[in-house]
Design a protein around this motif. Structure first.
Motif, mmCIF file in Angstrom:
data_model
loop_
_atom_site.group_PDB
_atom_site.id
_atom_site.type_symbol
_atom_site.label_atom_id
_atom_site.label_comp_id
_atom_site.label_asym_id
_atom_site.label_seq_id
_atom_site.Cartn_x
_atom_site.Cartn_y
_atom_site.Cartn_z
ATOM 1 N N MET A 26 0.847 -1.193 0.000
ATOM 2 C CA MET A 26 0.000 0.000 0.000
ATOM 3 C C MET A 26 0.890 1.254 0.000
ATOM 4 O O MET A 26 1.952 1.250 0.576
ATOM 5 N N GLU A 27 0.432 2.285 -0.665
ATOM 6 C CA GLU A 27 1.228 3.499 -0.734
ATOM 7 C C GLU A 27 0.636 4.599 0.146
ATOM 8 O O GLU A 27 -0.544 4.910 0.051
ATOM 9 N N ALA A 28 1.468 5.143 1.012
ATOM 10 C CA ALA A 28 1.033 6.278 1.832
ATOM 11 C C ALA A 28 1.598 7.556 1.230
ATOM 12 O O ALA A 28 2.717 7.574 0.738
ATOM 13 N N VAL A 29 0.797 8.610 1.248
ATOM 14 C CA VAL A 29 1.179 9.866 0.600
ATOM 15 C C VAL A 29 0.973 11.020 1.573
ATOM 16 O O VAL A 29 0.017 11.025 2.344
ATOM 17 N N LYS A 30 1.885 11.978 1.537
ATOM 18 C CA LYS A 30 1.710 13.191 2.338
ATOM 19 C C LYS A 30 2.094 14.409 1.512
ATOM 20 O O LYS A 30 3.013 14.334 0.703
ATOM 21 N N SER A 31 1.400 15.510 1.710
ATOM 22 C CA SER A 31 1.729 16.735 0.978
ATOM 23 C C SER A 31 2.095 17.860 1.938
ATOM 24 O O SER A 31 1.505 17.966 3.012
ATOM 25 N N VAL B 65 5.256 13.570 -0.847
ATOM 26 C CA VAL B 65 6.201 12.474 -0.597
ATOM 27 C C VAL B 65 5.434 11.165 -0.456
ATOM 28 O O VAL B 65 4.295 11.149 -0.012
ATOM 29 N N LYS B 66 6.087 10.067 -0.878
ATOM 30 C CA LYS B 66 5.420 8.766 -0.901
ATOM 31 C C LYS B 66 6.248 7.727 -0.152
ATOM 32 O O LYS B 66 7.472 7.826 -0.116
ATOM 33 N N LYS B 67 5.542 6.758 0.374
ATOM 34 C CA LYS B 67 6.230 5.668 1.055
ATOM 35 C C LYS B 67 5.377 4.421 0.920
ATOM 36 O O LYS B 67 4.147 4.500 1.012
ATOM 37 N N SER B 68 5.995 3.292 0.683
ATOM 38 C CA SER B 68 5.174 2.079 0.646
ATOM 39 C C SER B 68 5.113 1.489 2.050
ATOM 40 O O SER B 68 6.123 1.423 2.763
ATOM 41 N N VAL B 69 3.911 1.146 2.485
ATOM 42 C CA VAL B 69 3.719 0.656 3.855
ATOM 43 C C VAL B 69 2.897 -0.627 3.854
ATOM 44 O O VAL B 69 2.074 -0.853 2.972
ATOM 45 N N GLU B 70 3.151 -1.461 4.819
ATOM 46 C CA GLU B 70 2.366 -2.684 5.021
ATOM 47 C C GLU B 70 1.735 -2.564 6.398
ATOM 48 O O GLU B 70 2.374 -2.871 7.402
ATOM 49 N N PRO B 71 0.482 -2.061 6.487
ATOM 50 C CA PRO B 71 -0.079 -1.779 7.809
ATOM 51 C C PRO B 71 -0.205 -3.046 8.657
ATOM 52 O O PRO B 71 -0.708 -4.055 8.180
ATOM 53 N N LYS B 72 0.291 -2.953 9.876
ATOM 54 C CA LYS B 72 0.071 -4.066 10.808
ATOM 55 C C LYS B 72 0.053 -3.541 12.248
ATOM 56 O O LYS B 72 0.688 -2.531 12.549
ATOM 57 N N ALA B 73 -0.706 -4.249 13.079
ATOM 58 C CA ALA B 73 -0.855 -3.803 14.461
ATOM 59 C C ALA B 73 -0.713 -4.978 15.414
ATOM 60 O O ALA B 73 -1.100 -6.097 15.103
ATOM 61 N N ASP B 74 -0.120 -4.722 16.591
ATOM 62 C CA ASP B 74 -0.043 -5.745 17.624
ATOM 63 C C ASP B 74 -1.292 -5.719 18.487
ATOM 64 O O ASP B 74 -1.664 -6.680 19.119
ATOM 65 N N LYS B 75 -1.932 -4.547 18.568
ATOM 66 C CA LYS B 75 -3.142 -4.397 19.375
ATOM 67 C C LYS B 75 -3.996 -3.294 18.777
ATOM 68 O O LYS B 75 -3.611 -2.670 17.779
ATOM 69 N N TRP B 76 -5.162 -3.062 19.400
ATOM 70 C CA TRP B 76 -6.084 -2.072 18.848
ATOM 71 C C TRP B 76 -6.502 -1.062 19.899
ATOM 72 O O TRP B 76 -6.677 -1.408 21.057
ATOM 73 N N ALA B 77 -6.675 0.180 19.452
ATOM 74 C CA ALA B 77 -7.188 1.251 20.313
ATOM 75 C C ALA B 77 -8.506 1.740 19.723
ATOM 76 O O ALA B 77 -8.748 1.552 18.529
#
Ligand code: ZN
Length: 372
Positions: free
Chosen positions: A1-6, A159-171
């Motif tokens: 997945m690609e994350a983007v910020k401006s 700017v772009k970054k490829s990310v693989e979202p993962k979580a150990d727990k949930w809030a």
């Protein structure tokens, strides 16, 4: 997945390029618009050869890098096509217009090394250098930069970054008019939103004053109302940005994903029909908070999920019995008699619907939050 910020960065843009680019766009518009066919359904007939001829023509006295001409032509084709779509729906003006002096800088026109952007202005002799590392708020861990947009006073950098979202727990987060209640790492936390509420209130008072003026000076009052709304939004956004930046940092430390309430539901429809100012503001806050937090978490590789919040503040998190008001914000379960704060009930139910709890963790939390 690609994350983007401006990000917007103040720059002293080369005025000559801005002006010449604008002129080229106007010339391109005249030519391309002459290729719009006004048959039954309006469309553009502009083929490769015609495009090349236009490009050659525009490049004749062009001293800047050639790619600027290509980007100008592309942006005008986009503008004309957008106009045609509107025109075919009967919603367009007589001719498309170039409203802003912006320059789109294709990735072929710049390089980015060690955080320094080097933008070609004139081939092999003139560059604009922008040191992104000077701006502390721009992340340093991006993989690539997208296209840049330059205006007279600023540069918009993506700017772009490829990310693989993962979580150990949930809030979980439940947003109200004056506070946010959260469960992070199994514990209830509160965030004060009264500052945000005061911003909205202050501007509401100003707006009411303006409405009195509207009969005497309708134009002035209209203009001022617009200005106030923009300022109100900016101040509110700023506050939410700071708050969500802190929350995102907290969540990253415990590598926690987030559960939020899905807004497309009955509660939302009720809010839409409501004339009640507080409810409208509350809805705006929720949307803005969710949008901003999700955007920040995406960059950090933390997932977000949405759950149906239906009856989440009326259902007992222990026994699923129904909760009845017990004075103020306090609710009591009609079945098991547990007494809890309404916000805690809501966020607890979101947490259970989105991720669940171990029995032990739930008991511990209820013991801490139980109203005696
Ligand atoms: Zn109960």
């Amino acid at each position: 997945m690609e994350a983007v910020k401006s990000y917007r960065i103040p720059v002293e843009a080369p005025k000559d390029l801005i002006e010449e680019y604008f002129k080229v766009k106007q010339k391109a518009l005249d030519v391309i618009f002459s290729h719009v066919k006004f048959s039954r359904r309006v469309h553009l007939e502009f083929n490769k050869e015609e495009r090349k001829a236009l490009r050659d023509e525009l490049l004749k006295d062009w001293r800047f890098s050639k790619h600027y001409v290509d980007s100008a032509v592309n942006s005008i084709i986009g503008l004309v096509k957008g106009w045609i779509t509107l025109h075919n729906k009967g919603r367009a003006g007589s001719k498309p217009e170039i409203t802003r002096k912006t320059v789109y800088i294709k990735s072929t026109l710049f390089s980015c090394r060690s955080g320094v952007l080097k933008i070609s202005i004139e081939p092999n002799k003139r560059y604009l250098e922008v040191d992104l590392t000077k701006y502390g708020w721009i992340p340093k861990d991006f993989d690539a930069t997208g296209g840049l947009i330059m205006t007279e006073r600023e540069l918009i950098v993506t700017v772009k970054k490829s990310v693989e979202p993962k979580a150990d727990k949930w809030a979980s987060f439940d947003v109200n008019l004056t506070n946010i209640t959260a469960i992070i790492d199994g514990k209830v936390k509160h965030y004060d939103l009264r500052g945000l509420y005061h911003i909205h209130r202050a501007y509401e008072v100003k707006r009411q004053r303006m409405q009195k003026l509207s009969k005497l000076k309708p134009e002035t009052s209209k203009r001022l109302l617009k200005k106030y709304s923009r300022r109100e939004r900016n101040r509110a956004k700023d506050l939410i940005h700071k708050l969500t930046a802190n929350i995102a940092r907290e969540l990253k430390e415990v590598q926690s994903g987030v559960i939020l309430e899905e807004l497309r539901n009955i509660k939302d429809r009720v809010l839409n029909g409501s004339k009640n100012m507080n409810r409208k503001l509350s809805k705006w806050n929720v949307r803005m908070f969710q949008f901003t937090l999700e955007y920040k978490l995406k960059w950090l590789g933390l997932p977000v999920k949405y759950v149906n919040p239906r009856n989440s503040s009326k259902t007992c998190p222990l026994c699923s019995g129904s909760m009845a008001s017990y004075g103020g914000r306090i609710m009591k379960c009609e079945k098991c008699n547990v007494i809890l704060d309404r916000d805690v009930i809501a966020v607890l139910n979101l947490q259970m619907r989105g991720a669940g709890f171990t029995q032990r963790a739930l008991n511990e939390l209820i013991e801490r939050e139980r109203v005696k």
